[in-house]
Write a protein that holds these residues in place. Structure first.
Motif, short mmCIF file in Angstrom:
data_model
loop_
_atom_site.label_atom_id
_atom_site.label_comp_id
_atom_site.label_asym_id
_atom_site.label_seq_id
_atom_site.Cartn_x
_atom_site.Cartn_y
_atom_site.Cartn_z
N ASP A 100 0.85 -1.19 0.00
CA ASP A 100 0.00 0.00 0.00
C ASP A 100 0.89 1.25 0.00
OD1 ASP A 100 -2.02 1.87 0.28
OD2 ASP A 100 -2.44 1.36 2.39
N SER A 108 -4.68 -0.15 -4.75
CA SER A 108 -5.15 0.15 -6.10
C SER A 108 -4.80 -1.04 -6.98
CB SER A 108 -4.47 1.41 -6.64
OG SER A 108 -3.09 1.15 -6.86
N LYS A 109 -5.33 -1.06 -8.19
CA LYS A 109 -5.01 -2.15 -9.10
C LYS A 109 -3.51 -2.18 -9.39
CE LYS A 109 -7.67 -4.54 -12.52
NZ LYS A 109 -8.82 -4.52 -13.39
N ASP A 110 -2.90 -1.01 -9.55
CA ASP A 110 -1.45 -0.94 -9.81
C ASP A 110 -0.65 -1.48 -8.63
OD1 ASP A 110 -1.80 0.12 -12.34
OD2 ASP A 110 -1.58 2.20 -11.66
N GLU A 111 -1.03 -1.09 -7.41
CA GLU A 111 -0.32 -1.57 -6.22
C GLU A 111 -0.42 -3.10 -6.12
OE1 GLU A 111 -0.69 2.16 -3.08
OE2 GLU A 111 -2.45 0.89 -3.42
N GLU A 113 -0.98 -5.23 -8.55
CA GLU A 113 -0.25 -5.87 -9.65
C GLU A 113 1.23 -5.96 -9.32
OE1 GLU A 113 0.15 -5.63 -14.49
OE2 GLU A 113 -0.41 -3.80 -13.42
N ILE A 114 1.77 -4.91 -8.74
CA ILE A 114 3.21 -4.87 -8.43
C ILE A 114 3.55 -5.77 -7.25
CG2 ILE A 114 5.05 -3.37 -7.56
CD1 ILE A 114 3.67 -1.10 -9.19
N PHE A 120 -4.18 -9.31 -7.44
CA PHE A 120 -4.39 -8.60 -8.71
C PHE A 120 -5.22 -9.45 -9.67
CE2 PHE A 120 -2.98 -7.89 -13.11
CZ PHE A 120 -3.47 -6.60 -13.29
N LYS A 133 -10.38 0.07 -5.62
CA LYS A 133 -9.44 -0.26 -4.55
C LYS A 133 -9.96 -1.51 -3.83
CE LYS A 133 -9.91 4.12 -2.91
NZ LYS A 133 -9.79 5.18 -1.92
#
Length: 166
Positions: A100, A108-111, A113-114, A120, A133
């Motif tokens: 986070d 978030s979707k980006d967080e 995914e990483i 994800f 979120k």
């Protein structure tokens, strides 16, 4: 080597599919490394089929509590409970907080995914309020729902198996 370790960990958790959602491979990296090292008996950095089979044969024996050469539903459930204990909630919370990046209490979707690829992959299912979120509460609800689905599937298979035995 990290990819192979992740693959092996995923294979070990297939029989406990809900746990894969709760504790993704990257999150359990240290545990995955431990399993890999246990399988790699000669320490050469690779796991042969013979080493893989030996490890899983030993695991079968461990699950077969009454040593009758068969695993019952109760024996498998007991083994799954042991696996759940290894994937503790504190570690998940620490990983969630680490991923986070903006510290808003959600991913978030980006967080996701990483840092948490299993979350994800199921992001849209977990994000029940569709705000883009996912919170810990949404993850917990998704895991609970997944456990319930798996219980229903397992109950159905048990009935089917009983029909075939008769």
């Amino acid at each position: 080597m990290k990819a192979l370790s992740g693959l092996i960990m995923t294979g070990c958790l297939l029989c406990a599919a809900p746990l894969v959602l709760a504790c993704d491979v990257e999150h359990c990296g240290e545990y995955g490394d431990k399993i890999f090292k246990e399988m790699d008996k000669n320490g050469d950095g690779v796991v042969t089929k013979k080493e893989f089979d030996a490890y899983h044969s030993a695991y079968f024996k461990e699950m077969d509590a009454n040593h009758d050469g068969k695993i019952t539903r109760d024996e498998m459930d007991a083994a799954h409970r042991k696996m759940e204990e290894k994937c503790d909630e504190k570690s998940f919370d620490e990983r969630f907080d680490e991923v986070d990046i903006n510290h808003d209490g959600a991913l978030s979707k980006d967080e996701a995914e990483i840092g948490m690829p299993m979350l994800f992959r199921h992001f849209d299912e977990i994000d029940t309020n569709k705000d883009g979120k996912i919170t810990r509460d949404e993850v917990d609800a998704f895991i609970q729902k997944t456990h319930e689905k798996m219980d229903k599937i397992n109950e159905g298979h048990g009935h089917e198996m009983m029909k075939h035995e008769q």
